[in-house]
Design an enzyme around this catalytic site. Sequence first.
Site, mmCIF file in Angstrom:
data_model
loop_
_atom_site.group_PDB
_atom_site.id
_atom_site.type_symbol
_atom_site.label_atom_id
_atom_site.label_comp_id
_atom_site.label_asym_id
_atom_site.label_seq_id
_atom_site.Cartn_x
_atom_site.Cartn_y
_atom_site.Cartn_z
ATOM 1 N N SER A 1 0.834 -1.211 0.000
ATOM 2 C CA SER A 1 0.000 0.000 0.000
ATOM 3 C C SER A 1 0.866 1.258 0.000
ATOM 4 O O SER A 1 0.599 2.221 -0.723
ATOM 5 C CB SER A 1 -0.887 0.029 1.249
ATOM 6 O OG SER A 1 -1.807 -1.031 1.228
ATOM 7 N N ARG B 1 1.421 4.217 -3.128
ATOM 8 C CA ARG B 1 1.136 5.630 -2.854
ATOM 9 C C ARG B 1 2.383 6.501 -2.998
ATOM 10 O O ARG B 1 2.322 7.634 -3.488
ATOM 11 C CB ARG B 1 0.540 5.773 -1.445
ATOM 12 C CG ARG B 1 -0.917 5.258 -1.381
ATOM 13 C CD ARG B 1 -1.322 4.998 0.044
ATOM 14 N NE ARG B 1 -2.720 4.688 0.217
ATOM 15 C CZ ARG B 1 -3.291 3.492 -0.010
ATOM 16 N NH1 ARG B 1 -2.551 2.488 -0.457
ATOM 17 N NH2 ARG B 1 -4.575 3.291 0.208
ATOM 18 N N GLY C 1 -5.721 -4.135 -7.641
ATOM 19 C CA GLY C 1 -6.918 -3.332 -7.361
ATOM 20 C C GLY C 1 -6.539 -1.968 -6.819
ATOM 21 O O GLY C 1 -7.144 -0.944 -7.175
ATOM 22 N N GLN D 1 -9.159 1.929 -0.522
ATOM 23 C CA GLN D 1 -8.931 2.227 -1.938
ATOM 24 C C GLN D 1 -9.927 3.280 -2.422
ATOM 25 O O GLN D 1 -9.560 4.220 -3.134
ATOM 26 C CB GLN D 1 -9.059 0.949 -2.763
ATOM 27 C CG GLN D 1 -7.941 -0.042 -2.479
ATOM 28 C CD GLN D 1 -8.097 -1.346 -3.228
ATOM 29 O OE1 GLN D 1 -9.078 -1.567 -3.929
ATOM 30 N NE2 GLN D 1 -7.127 -2.228 -3.070
ATOM 31 N N ASP E 1 -6.799 -8.241 4.650
ATOM 32 C CA ASP E 1 -5.962 -9.046 3.744
ATOM 33 C C ASP E 1 -5.415 -10.309 4.410
ATOM 34 O O ASP E 1 -4.741 -11.103 3.758
ATOM 35 C CB ASP E 1 -4.793 -8.195 3.227
ATOM 36 C CG ASP E 1 -5.264 -7.080 2.295
ATOM 37 O OD1 ASP E 1 -6.325 -7.239 1.656
ATOM 38 O OD2 ASP E 1 -4.579 -6.046 2.222
ATOM 39 N N ARG F 1 -12.404 -14.963 -1.411
ATOM 40 C CA ARG F 1 -11.519 -15.614 -0.436
ATOM 41 C C ARG F 1 -12.266 -16.482 0.576
ATOM 42 O O ARG F 1 -11.683 -17.432 1.114
ATOM 43 C CB ARG F 1 -10.641 -14.565 0.271
ATOM 44 C CG ARG F 1 -9.580 -14.055 -0.668
ATOM 45 C CD ARG F 1 -8.619 -13.083 -0.022
ATOM 46 N NE ARG F 1 -7.529 -12.804 -0.950
ATOM 47 C CZ ARG F 1 -6.749 -11.744 -0.907
ATOM 48 N NH1 ARG F 1 -6.920 -10.845 0.046
ATOM 49 N NH2 ARG F 1 -5.789 -11.580 -1.785
ATOM 50 N N ARG G 1 -2.428 -14.496 -1.975
ATOM 51 C CA ARG G 1 -2.492 -14.756 -0.527
ATOM 52 C C ARG G 1 -3.054 -16.151 -0.224
ATOM 53 O O ARG G 1 -2.742 -16.734 0.814
ATOM 54 C CB ARG G 1 -3.310 -13.676 0.169
ATOM 55 C CG ARG G 1 -2.703 -12.280 0.000
ATOM 56 C CD ARG G 1 -3.209 -11.301 1.027
ATOM 57 N NE ARG G 1 -2.976 -9.928 0.615
ATOM 58 C CZ ARG G 1 -1.792 -9.294 0.655
ATOM 59 N NH1 ARG G 1 -0.727 -9.910 1.102
ATOM 60 N NH2 ARG G 1 -1.697 -8.040 0.252
HETATM 61 C C1 S3P Z 1 -5.656 -1.428 0.143
HETATM 62 C C2 S3P Z 1 -6.927 -1.483 0.653
HETATM 63 C C3 S3P Z 1 -7.663 -2.732 0.866
HETATM 64 C C4 S3P Z 1 -6.743 -3.946 0.813
HETATM 65 C C5 S3P Z 1 -5.761 -3.889 -0.342
HETATM 66 C C6 S3P Z 1 -4.899 -2.651 -0.225
HETATM 67 C C7 S3P Z 1 -4.995 -0.121 -0.050
HETATM 68 O O1 S3P Z 1 -8.640 -2.862 -0.138
HETATM 69 O O2 S3P Z 1 -7.507 -5.128 0.726
HETATM 70 O O3 S3P Z 1 -4.944 -5.023 -0.371
HETATM 71 O O4 S3P Z 1 -3.771 -0.062 -0.285
HETATM 72 O O5 S3P Z 1 -5.706 0.912 0.043
HETATM 73 P P1 S3P Z 1 -10.136 -2.241 0.002
HETATM 74 O O6 S3P Z 1 -10.022 -0.773 -0.061
HETATM 75 O O7 S3P Z 1 -10.867 -2.785 -1.202
HETATM 76 O O8 S3P Z 1 -10.672 -2.782 1.286
#
Ligand code: S3P
Length: 436
Positions: free
Chosen positions: A26, A30, A98, A172, A318, A349, A390
């Site tokens: 994450s 960013r 994602g 996210q 996660d 999952r 995972r």
């Molecule tokens: C993340 C937010 C989470 C997490 C993903 C990373 C992020 O997803 O599951 O692995 O870096 O903001 P969600 O925002 O869909 O919960």
Amino acid sequence: MSGRLDWRSGPAGPLRGSVGVPGDKSVSHRALMFGALADGVSHIRGFLEGEDTRATAAVLQQLGVRIDTPAEGERVVHGVGLHGLRASAQALDCGNAGTGMRLLAGLLAGQAFDSTLVGDASLSKRPMRRVTDPLAAMGARIDIQDGLPPLVVRGGQRLHGIRYELPVASAQVKSALLLAGLYAEGETEVIEPHPTRDYTERMLAAFGWPIAFEPGRARLSGGHVLRATDVDVPADFSSAAFFLVAASIVPGSELRLPAVGLNPRRTGLLEALRLMGADIRIENPRASGGEPVADLLVRHAPLHGVELPEALVPDMIDEFPALFVAAAVAKGNIVIRGAAELRVKESDRLATMATGLRALGITVDETPDGATIHGGTLAGGTVESLTDHRIAMSFAVAGLVAQAPVRINDCRHVATSFPGFMELANGCGFDLTVSV
Ligand code: S3P
């Protein structure tokens, strides 16, 4: 990514030694994005050399950002400023990520040019309306079919701030709106049903953008600048999670995990494992790059059943695949509720773990938003990862305590988040090989 890679994880242990897991996914995504939009040059250390984060770097390069790699785990991002990105003639490929796609949707909504975001087969099945709907409410124009990628983000729109209450807790979605908010007129405010990881908020502040935030709420206005800032990326708690579970369940184990990021919105698994009786110590707590980090010392301990508090779910979103494995060998039942979000991750999952554990002889009752896992003894067998990184690593942990080897099909996506997992695992006592 092509070709198929299956693994075999055999009974092994005890696990011993020190395991340095790679940088946080994450934070790495960013740091690249904010570095790109900043004025000046940002140096990222501890960058995750995963396929997800490399995909984000490649997208930013396509948009005209120079990103150097002076050494593995390091990036130098030559920021182009808030309005310095250039259109790409080609689609922008986010791979399996994602996080990459959803955050970039917010960032690109504020540009003067059109962009097309695409992903791999798994990402192409993940819901995107959760970001495109609120972005549209800010004035963005994003073409999308059936709520799924690709996303065609139309440039040249005038964005305006909104106050948005997220229907589901999602860092996210929150981050996508805040990124669009940098380009919007007026104030963008995001309110979450449960606080989620706040890296976007912390990093915006570190890059000099005025932002007000507290757990569950963030607010900013457009019209400022980002100033280049160096970022030290902590080790990823989500990658440490596999080793926390592994050492907890393999008798005689003792592992040290140095400098792991302990952002409180990430460490729900630590609490869940402790509720189950795990022996995990936090040593040498300190701050690094504005984030809490510490060394973790985990020793084997008998685990028992528990009803998982629902409030922990977003803080360990996660880590459920790993928790399922701990639950499979605990004494008693582990009850999970309020975790329907797990159905829209890299795979469903809840279903993928339930099916895999059943194939290894464990009873799992699945519900729409959770599961009850009846602890028992893991037999050997064959499980499907469904290309979910995972899931693959969690079943590698299961193999350690199974009565016979576990064969895990289709593990190539482990490189999206945890390159070198096999080597690190074998280095501390796993018996993990490529299955032929
Ligand atoms: C993340 C937010 C989470 C997490 C993903 C990373 C992020 O997803 O599951 O692995 O870096 O903001 P969600 O925002 O869909 O919960």
